[in-house]
Design an enzyme around this catalytic site. Structure first.
Site, PDB file in Angstrom:
ATOM      1  N   ASN A 150      25.229   0.044  -9.048  1.00  0.00           N
ATOM      2  CA  ASN A 150      24.721  -0.426 -10.092  1.00  0.00           C
ATOM      3  C   ASN A 150      25.267  -1.559 -11.141  1.00  0.00           C
ATOM      4  OD1 ASN A 150      25.959   1.778 -10.930  1.00  0.00           O
ATOM      5  ND2 ASN A 150      24.634   2.257 -12.667  1.00  0.00           N
ATOM      6  N   GLU A 248      31.696  11.402 -11.318  1.00  0.00           N
ATOM      7  CA  GLU A 248      30.820  10.700 -12.349  1.00  0.00           C
ATOM      8  C   GLU A 248      29.370  10.792 -11.607  1.00  0.00           C
ATOM      9  OE1 GLU A 248      31.407  10.494 -15.417  1.00  0.00           O
ATOM     10  OE2 GLU A 248      33.702  10.789 -15.363  1.00  0.00           O
ATOM     11  N   CYS A 282      23.351   4.230 -15.380  1.00  0.00           N
ATOM     12  CA  CYS A 282      23.365   6.026 -15.524  1.00  0.00           C
ATOM     13  C   CYS A 282      23.207   6.480 -16.812  1.00  0.00           C
ATOM     14  CB  CYS A 282      24.822   6.401 -14.824  1.00  0.00           C
ATOM     15  SG  CYS A 282      26.005   5.797 -15.511  1.00  0.00           S
ATOM     16  N   GLU A 461      36.584  10.254 -17.408  1.00  0.00           N
ATOM     17  CA  GLU A 461      37.131   8.755 -17.155  1.00  0.00           C
ATOM     18  C   GLU A 461      37.469   8.375 -18.708  1.00  0.00           C
ATOM     19  OE1 GLU A 461      34.359   6.598 -14.726  1.00  0.00           O
ATOM     20  OE2 GLU A 461      35.924   7.242 -13.019  1.00  0.00           O
TER      21      GLU A 461
HETATM   22  P1  NDP Z   1      25.581   7.081  -3.938  1.00  0.00           P
HETATM   23  O1  NDP Z   1      26.025   8.442  -4.199  1.00  0.00           O
HETATM   24  O2  NDP Z   1      24.482   6.908  -2.753  1.00  0.00           O
HETATM   25  O3  NDP Z   1      26.737   6.129  -3.498  1.00  0.00           O
HETATM   26  C1  NDP Z   1      28.067   6.003  -4.447  1.00  0.00           C
HETATM   27  C2  NDP Z   1      29.144   5.542  -3.488  1.00  0.00           C
HETATM   28  O4  NDP Z   1      29.427   6.464  -2.417  1.00  0.00           O
HETATM   29  C3  NDP Z   1      28.780   4.285  -2.460  1.00  0.00           C
HETATM   30  O5  NDP Z   1      29.780   3.589  -2.218  1.00  0.00           O
HETATM   31  C4  NDP Z   1      28.370   5.005  -1.088  1.00  0.00           C
HETATM   32  O6  NDP Z   1      28.695   4.205  -0.069  1.00  0.00           O
HETATM   33  C5  NDP Z   1      29.360   6.062  -1.228  1.00  0.00           C
HETATM   34  N1  NDP Z   1      29.182   7.318  -0.333  1.00  0.00           N
HETATM   35  C6  NDP Z   1      27.887   7.493   0.306  1.00  0.00           C
HETATM   36  N2  NDP Z   1      28.070   8.471   1.032  1.00  0.00           N
HETATM   37  C7  NDP Z   1      29.253   8.927   0.987  1.00  0.00           C
HETATM   38  C8  NDP Z   1      29.994  10.054   1.730  1.00  0.00           C
HETATM   39  N3  NDP Z   1      29.683  10.783   2.645  1.00  0.00           N
HETATM   40  N4  NDP Z   1      31.252  10.163   1.479  1.00  0.00           N
HETATM   41  C9  NDP Z   1      31.986   9.097   0.775  1.00  0.00           C
HETATM   42  N5  NDP Z   1      31.184   8.224   0.056  1.00  0.00           N
HETATM   43  C10 NDP Z   1      30.058   8.105   0.276  1.00  0.00           C
HETATM   44  O7  NDP Z   1      24.982   6.514  -5.140  1.00  0.00           O
HETATM   45  P2  NDP Z   1      24.464   5.075  -5.516  1.00  0.00           P
HETATM   46  O8  NDP Z   1      25.417   4.041  -5.011  1.00  0.00           O
HETATM   47  O9  NDP Z   1      23.148   5.222  -5.132  1.00  0.00           O
HETATM   48  O10 NDP Z   1      24.642   4.851  -6.906  1.00  0.00           O
HETATM   49  C11 NDP Z   1      23.655   5.597  -7.914  1.00  0.00           C
HETATM   50  C12 NDP Z   1      23.826   6.892  -8.278  1.00  0.00           C
HETATM   51  O11 NDP Z   1      25.192   6.584  -9.259  1.00  0.00           O
HETATM   52  C13 NDP Z   1      22.794   7.172  -9.398  1.00  0.00           C
HETATM   53  O12 NDP Z   1      22.637   8.566  -9.360  1.00  0.00           O
HETATM   54  C14 NDP Z   1      23.480   7.169 -10.650  1.00  0.00           C
HETATM   55  O13 NDP Z   1      23.135   8.010 -11.769  1.00  0.00           O
HETATM   56  C15 NDP Z   1      25.109   7.375 -10.426  1.00  0.00           C
HETATM   57  N6  NDP Z   1      25.814   6.631 -11.552  1.00  0.00           N
HETATM   58  C16 NDP Z   1      26.690   7.486 -12.215  1.00  0.00           C
HETATM   59  C17 NDP Z   1      27.446   7.000 -13.157  1.00  0.00           C
HETATM   60  C18 NDP Z   1      28.143   7.949 -14.178  1.00  0.00           C
HETATM   61  O14 NDP Z   1      29.141   7.436 -14.850  1.00  0.00           O
HETATM   62  N7  NDP Z   1      28.099   9.061 -14.057  1.00  0.00           N
HETATM   63  C19 NDP Z   1      27.413   5.388 -13.222  1.00  0.00           C
HETATM   64  C20 NDP Z   1      26.804   4.733 -12.388  1.00  0.00           C
HETATM   65  C21 NDP Z   1      25.949   5.281 -11.441  1.00  0.00           C
HETATM   66  P3  NDP Z   1      27.297   3.259   0.442  1.00  0.00           P
HETATM   67  O15 NDP Z   1      26.499   2.571  -0.791  1.00  0.00           O
HETATM   68  O16 NDP Z   1      28.152   2.314   0.960  1.00  0.00           O
HETATM   69  O17 NDP Z   1      26.612   4.018   1.378  1.00  0.00           O
END
Ligand code: NDP
Length: 480
Positions: A150, A248, A282, A461
């Site tokens: 995002n 996070e 988020c 963080e």
């Molecule tokens: P995901 O959880 O789908 O993915 C996050 C990252 O984890 C990506 O790089 C993804 O890779 C990777 N990933 C996926 N599966 C695995 C696994 N089994 N093991 C290790 N890594 C893995 O989240 P999104 O990318 O869809 O992001 C949206 C989410 O992030 C929302 O829920 C949002 O709220 C949260 N978010 C939280 C923030 C915070 O500060 N708390 C800030 C921003 C977002 P790939 O995409 O390549 O599959």
């Protein structure tokens, strides 16, 4: 066609498998780049490079580490136009947003930790006439950093910069959905002369590359930002290996609006906190609770302002709402709008996909959507949608607002609008969230702790909290 490369041991490299997969442009739905389909073998190479570099990097005087980080910050600033354009194309976000928020913040992350490390100190504990204790803070080792799509470069660098500043070397994975600016960061690191192996970036799928990082037996700490379900899975692998974990995760943030607020300021900011980045931040407030006395007025004004937001090509100056990140994500958001209808919600505006013309006709666009009439406990109000969709709900008392605000499993951020100081402090104290904004939204001081409670995460963080995470404290006790 652009071929993205991994960045391992200071060089841009192909994945060992030589396989690539498609990278889509959300504004048009076209494939415009190829992403390395890396696997555990590439992660192993990256780990080996990071491990070899660790000794010298962690022992480098912090002033020298700082100078590399500041050089990277400057290069990001100098390349702002091209990085912002790349981010907008890769993610679908308005170019203006990428130019004013994402890329400046990525530079700020390197600048902040490049200077912050120079002021990072540890404690001494004096036992009168008996002994003196001091705390050594030592870089933990090779850090695994995994970030979402995002705010791609913004969040990627929010992890990498403190890790490098603290003396860790890094194996990092950006989201496979938005890999482009991480690739450009590799080129910047090469230009900055960052020593080989200090930062390694491996592109590919989460369940391959991410999983290989998380389960690597010699990577002792993982900093992850992403969804709660993924976070839970990561914790289930990393916790039994006794890794340090920073998680996070998702949110379902409440905005609580009292009748005594500064109305105009609140209205303008609420439009931003609802629909910035297509609601894919988020920290966006997706559940808006309004004191009943001003509910109808707010509803009318909020709808009017929301309808005025131009949904369009992210590269157009006029666009306020760009494309959502992928076809799959668009389908997910639309399915939640359908769910809201089934749950008895009334769509006040939006509620539909937007089909543009010309080269944007196959892009992923959704009209900003406001829904009312839903119970605070229904799925639409409890589950993270992560799109341009908000619900509005009236309340009569402070207690009622608080009960609804605290009703979800999440606890990331919150916003309170009131001119009543006592009420502001009381709510700030009682809201279940890691962040409470009073009369503002997304105002960030990088020194503050950043993170959530409950299912929104573990750890913090920001500021020295991140340097604490990437270092291990060691107590040294000297008998006098
Ligand atoms: P995901 O959880 O789908 O993915 C996050 C990252 O984890 C990506 O790089 C993804 O890779 C990777 N990933 C996926 N599966 C695995 C696994 N089994 N093991 C290790 N890594 C893995 O989240 P999104 O990318 O869809 O992001 C949206 C989410 O992030 C929302 O829920 C949002 O709220 C949260 N978010 C939280 C923030 C915070 O500060 N708390 C800030 C921003 C977002 P790939 O995409 O390549 O599959």
């Amino acid at each position: 066609m652009i071929y993205i490369k991994n960045y391992i041991k200071g060089a841009l490299t192909e994945p060992i498998s030589k396989k690539y997969f498609d990278n889509y442009k959300p504004s048009t739905g076209e494939v415009y780049a190829q992403i390395p389909d890396s696997d555990e073998n590439d992660v192993e190479l990256a780990y080996n490079a990071a491990s070899e570099a660790f000794e010298s990097w962690s022992n480098l005087p912090k002033e020298k580490r700082s100078s590399y980080l500041l050089k990277i910050a400057l290069l990001i600033e100098n390349k702002l136009p091209q990085l912002a354009l790349a981010e907008s194309i890769d993610n679908g976000k308005p170019l203006k947003l990428a130019s004013t928020v994402d890329i400046p913040r990525a530079a700020a992350n390197f600048h902040f930790y490049g200077t912050g490390i120079l002021h990072y100190a540890s404690h001494a504990h004096n036992m009168e006439n008996t002994a003196i204790n001091y705390t050594l803070r030592q870089a933990v080792g090779v850090a695994g950093c995994i970030s979402p799509w995002n705010l791609p470069l913004y969040l990627f660098t929010w992890k990498i910069a403190p890790a490098l500043a603290a003396g860790c070397t890094v194996v990092a994975k950006p989201s496979e959905i938005t890999p482009m600016t991480a690739f450009l960061l590799s080129e910047i690191c090469i230009e900055a002369g960052l020593p080989k192996g200090v930062l390694n970036i491996v592109h590919g799928y989460g369940n391959k590359v991410g999983n290989a990082i998380v389960s690597h037996k010699n990577i002792p700490l993982v900093s992850f930002t992403g969804g709660t379900v993924t976070g839970k899975h990561i914790a289930s692998i990393a916790a039994p290996m006794f890794k340090k974990l920073s998680l996070e995760l998702g949110g379902k943030n409440p905005n609580i609006i009292f009748a005594d607020c500064n109305y105009n300021k609140m209205l303008t900011t609420t439009v931003h906190s609802s629909f910035s980045n297509q609601g894919q931040i988020c920290l966006c407030g997706s559940r808006i609770f309004i004191e009943r006395k001003i509910y109808e007025k707010f509803k009318t004004d909020f709808i009017e302002k929301t309808k005025a937001l131009i949904v369009g090509d992210p590269l157009s100056e006029k666009t306020k709402v760009g494309a959502v990140v992928s076809a799959q994500h668009k389908a997910k958001i639309l399915s939640y709008i359908e769910l809201a209808k089934q749950e008895g919600g009334k769509i006040l505006c939006g509620g539909n996909e937007v089909v543009l013309t010309g080269e944007n006709k196959n892009g992923y666009y959704i009209a900003p959507t406001i829904i009312e009439g839903l119970d605070y406990n229904c799925r639409t109000n409890q589950e993270e949608i992560f799109g341009p969709v908000v619900t509005i709900t009236p309340f009569d008392t402070e207690e009622e607002a608080l009960k609804m605000a605290n009703s979800t499993m999440y606890g990331l951020a919150s916003v309170v609008w009131t001119e009543n100081l006592t009420r502001a402090h009381t709510l700030a104290n009682k809201i279940h969230a890691g962040i409470v904004w009073i009369n503002c939204w997304l105002l960030r001081d990088l020194r503050t702790p950043f993170g959530g409670v409950k299912a929104s995460g573990v750890g913090r963080e920001g500021g020295f909290e991140a340097l604490d995470f990437f270092t291990e404290p060691k107590n040294v006790c000297i008998k006098l």
